[in-house]
Scaffold this motif. Structure first.
Motif, mmCIF file in Angstrom:
data_model
loop_
_atom_site.group_PDB
_atom_site.id
_atom_site.type_symbol
_atom_site.label_atom_id
_atom_site.label_comp_id
_atom_site.label_asym_id
_atom_site.label_seq_id
_atom_site.Cartn_x
_atom_site.Cartn_y
_atom_site.Cartn_z
ATOM 1 N N ILE A 1 38.273 -76.284 -27.809
ATOM 2 C CA ILE A 1 37.504 -77.417 -27.272
ATOM 3 C C ILE A 1 36.618 -78.044 -28.363
ATOM 4 N N ASN A 2 36.355 -77.271 -29.426
ATOM 5 C CA ASN A 2 35.583 -77.799 -30.568
ATOM 6 C C ASN A 2 36.469 -78.759 -31.383
ATOM 7 N N THR A 3 36.870 -79.872 -30.761
ATOM 8 C CA THR A 3 37.689 -80.918 -31.394
ATOM 9 C C THR A 3 37.207 -82.253 -30.835
ATOM 10 N N GLY B 1 38.142 -73.828 -39.263
ATOM 11 C CA GLY B 1 37.274 -72.814 -38.682
ATOM 12 C C GLY B 1 35.807 -73.188 -38.748
ATOM 13 N N CYS B 2 34.990 -72.330 -38.160
ATOM 14 C CA CYS B 2 33.538 -72.555 -38.141
ATOM 15 C C CYS B 2 32.934 -72.043 -39.446
ATOM 16 N N PRO B 3 32.312 -72.934 -40.231
ATOM 17 C CA PRO B 3 31.764 -72.481 -41.510
ATOM 18 C C PRO B 3 30.638 -71.455 -41.357
ATOM 19 N N ILE B 4 29.999 -71.450 -40.198
ATOM 20 C CA ILE B 4 28.866 -70.523 -39.995
ATOM 21 C C ILE B 4 29.400 -69.111 -39.716
ATOM 22 N N HIS B 5 30.247 -68.996 -38.703
ATOM 23 C CA HIS B 5 30.782 -67.667 -38.358
ATOM 24 C C HIS B 5 31.675 -67.121 -39.473
ATOM 25 N N ALA B 6 32.464 -68.015 -40.115
ATOM 26 C CA ALA B 6 33.418 -67.549 -41.123
ATOM 27 C C ALA B 6 32.722 -67.044 -42.387
ATOM 28 N N GLY C 1 26.411 -82.654 -34.610
ATOM 29 C CA GLY C 1 27.879 -82.605 -34.601
ATOM 30 C C GLY C 1 28.325 -81.170 -34.819
ATOM 31 N N CYS C 2 29.635 -80.959 -34.858
ATOM 32 C CA CYS C 2 30.162 -79.629 -35.188
ATOM 33 C C CYS C 2 31.152 -79.838 -36.322
ATOM 34 N N PRO C 3 30.881 -79.273 -37.504
ATOM 35 C CA PRO C 3 31.788 -79.491 -38.640
ATOM 36 C C PRO C 3 33.220 -79.074 -38.339
ATOM 37 N N MET C 4 33.407 -78.036 -37.531
ATOM 38 C CA MET C 4 34.784 -77.625 -37.200
ATOM 39 C C MET C 4 35.504 -78.734 -36.424
ATOM 40 N N ALA C 5 34.776 -79.396 -35.524
ATOM 41 C CA ALA C 5 35.408 -80.437 -34.700
ATOM 42 C C ALA C 5 35.865 -81.628 -35.544
ATOM 43 N N VAL D 1 23.227 -69.018 -38.680
ATOM 44 C CA VAL D 1 22.332 -70.041 -38.133
ATOM 45 C C VAL D 1 23.080 -71.368 -38.193
ATOM 46 N N CYS D 2 23.336 -71.972 -37.039
ATOM 47 C CA CYS D 2 24.062 -73.252 -37.011
ATOM 48 C C CYS D 2 23.037 -74.390 -37.065
ATOM 49 N N PRO D 3 22.975 -75.110 -38.194
ATOM 50 C CA PRO D 3 21.946 -76.154 -38.318
ATOM 51 C C PRO D 3 22.109 -77.259 -37.283
ATOM 52 N N PRO E 1 34.792 -64.362 -31.852
ATOM 53 C CA PRO E 1 36.105 -64.424 -32.522
ATOM 54 C C PRO E 1 36.232 -65.545 -33.558
ATOM 55 N N GLU E 2 35.192 -66.350 -33.766
ATOM 56 C CA GLU E 2 35.218 -67.316 -34.878
ATOM 57 C C GLU E 2 34.963 -66.623 -36.215
ATOM 58 N N CYS E 3 34.562 -65.343 -36.187
ATOM 59 C CA CYS E 3 34.384 -64.592 -37.440
ATOM 60 C C CYS E 3 35.760 -64.238 -38.011
HETATM 61 FE FE1 SF4 Z 1 30.406 -75.726 -34.656
HETATM 62 FE FE2 SF4 Z 1 30.192 -73.302 -35.726
HETATM 63 FE FE3 SF4 Z 1 27.994 -74.638 -35.045
HETATM 64 FE FE4 SF4 Z 1 29.628 -73.645 -33.174
HETATM 65 S S1 SF4 Z 1 28.401 -72.499 -34.655
HETATM 66 S S2 SF4 Z 1 28.709 -75.679 -33.206
HETATM 67 S S3 SF4 Z 1 31.626 -73.932 -34.146
HETATM 68 S S4 SF4 Z 1 29.479 -75.209 -36.628
#
Ligand code: SF4
Ligand code: 13P
Length: 305
Positions: free
Chosen positions: A113-115, A171-176, A85-89, A259-261, A199-201
């Protein structure tokens, strides 16, 4: 089976089952090697309409598979690893945004689109990081509610000073998680390198970059640039892919947090099982949801394609 044997069996099965394998660029190299289409989330969404196959297999995260289903409802769409999944979505749902819209009746709702597909049913147009600026510029309304990523939204607002852009906390917890101190450390260790950032940073990190862009934008910039060294401010896999693609250049990850798990969950055995119909998950949506959610994805392709 060895990696090579797994890949050979995947290539055979995808032909036999008329399946198109879509892989986001954050996937591991051995998965990109068996994919029909690799790229950022915009490229993968477009593939839904461009590829002729009956079956689509997404190696990425859930919202990406949903977007393909919305655009190609007649196809069978599978996500290779059901847990990806994507936590931001998941940060905002339809009820939250419907309530916010009541207080902002004159705003166009622009959704990254991450929704989820369910949230898309109450939004006007989708964007990806590679298409966001162009699409926001082409929207007729100066008032924009941009969800859920406040960092991407702030970057878009910077490029579109003529727009009145409202942001929410998402926002994205990884980039942020990347900080200015991470940038300073990476710059000190690699003083000749250009800094390329997604730009997610956070804006304070984006402000220090030599180039800001989507996953594909970063890869194209690094490949075309005359510079020899780059610090890569997006998922760490991108630095690895670039190092393979450009052996005469040097790529450094921006710190150790990128690193996006979820993007790391998908493996070659997942792909094989999904092709055999024994794994993965089929994206199932009723006709009403598809009709209502795809409007904003169609609008994205109309304005940004
Ligand atoms: Fe979601 Fe961030 Fe992983 Fe992209 S990098 S899939 S926005 S958690
Ligand atoms: P792209 O739009 O650059 O593919 O980004 C997707 C994503 O999940 C970034 O974290």
């Amino acid at each position: 089976m060895t990696i090579h044997e797994l890949q050979q069996e995947i290539l055979r099965l995808k032909r036999e089952t008329d399946t198109c394998i879509l892989a986001h660029s954050y996937q591991a190299r051995e998965i990109l090697e068996v994919a029909d289409v690799c790229g950022d989330s915009f490229t993968l969404a477009l593939a839904a309409v461009q590829q002729p196959h009956r079956n689509m297999l997404m190696c990425g995260v859930h919202f990406m598979a949903e977007s393909v289903k919305l655009l190609a409802p007649e196809k069978t769409v599978r996500l290779a690893n059901p847990l990806a999944g994507c936590p931001m979505a998941e940060q905002m749902d339809k009820d939250i945004i419907s309530a916010v819209k009541q207080s902002l009746p004159d705003y166009t709702v622009v959704a990254y689109i991450n929704t989820t597909a369910s949230l898309k049913t109450v939004c006007d147009v989708c964007v990806t990081s590679s298409s966001a600026v162009q699409i926001v510029q082409r929207i007729d309304n100066p008032n924009i509610l941009f969800i859920p990523d406040k960092n991407l939204g702030a970057w878009v607002a910077d490029q579109c000073p003529e727009k009145n852009i409202k942001l929410l906390e998402g926002g994205c917890p990884i980039h942020a998680a990347v900080t200015v101190a991470d940038v300073q450390a990476a710059r000190a260790a690699n003083p000749e390198a250009l800094l390329l950032v997604h730009p997610e940073c956070v804006p304070s990190v984006v402000a220090l970059a030599d180039y800001v862009g989507s996953t594909t934008g970063i890869m194209q910039y690094a490949k075309q640039s005359a510079a020899r060294e780059f610090i890569i401010g997006t998922e760490a896999t991108i630095a690895e892919h670039l190092q393979y693609d450009c052996p005469d250049k040097r790529f450094f990850a921006l710190g150790t947090k990128l690193v996006c798990p979820n993007m790391k969950l998908t493996t070659l055995p997942d792909v094989l099982l999904a092709l055999r119909g024994e794994g993965g998950t089929v994206i199932d949506m009723d006709d009403e949801m598809i009709a209502s959610a795809r409007k904003c994805v169609d609008k994205m392709i109309e304005l940004g394609g």
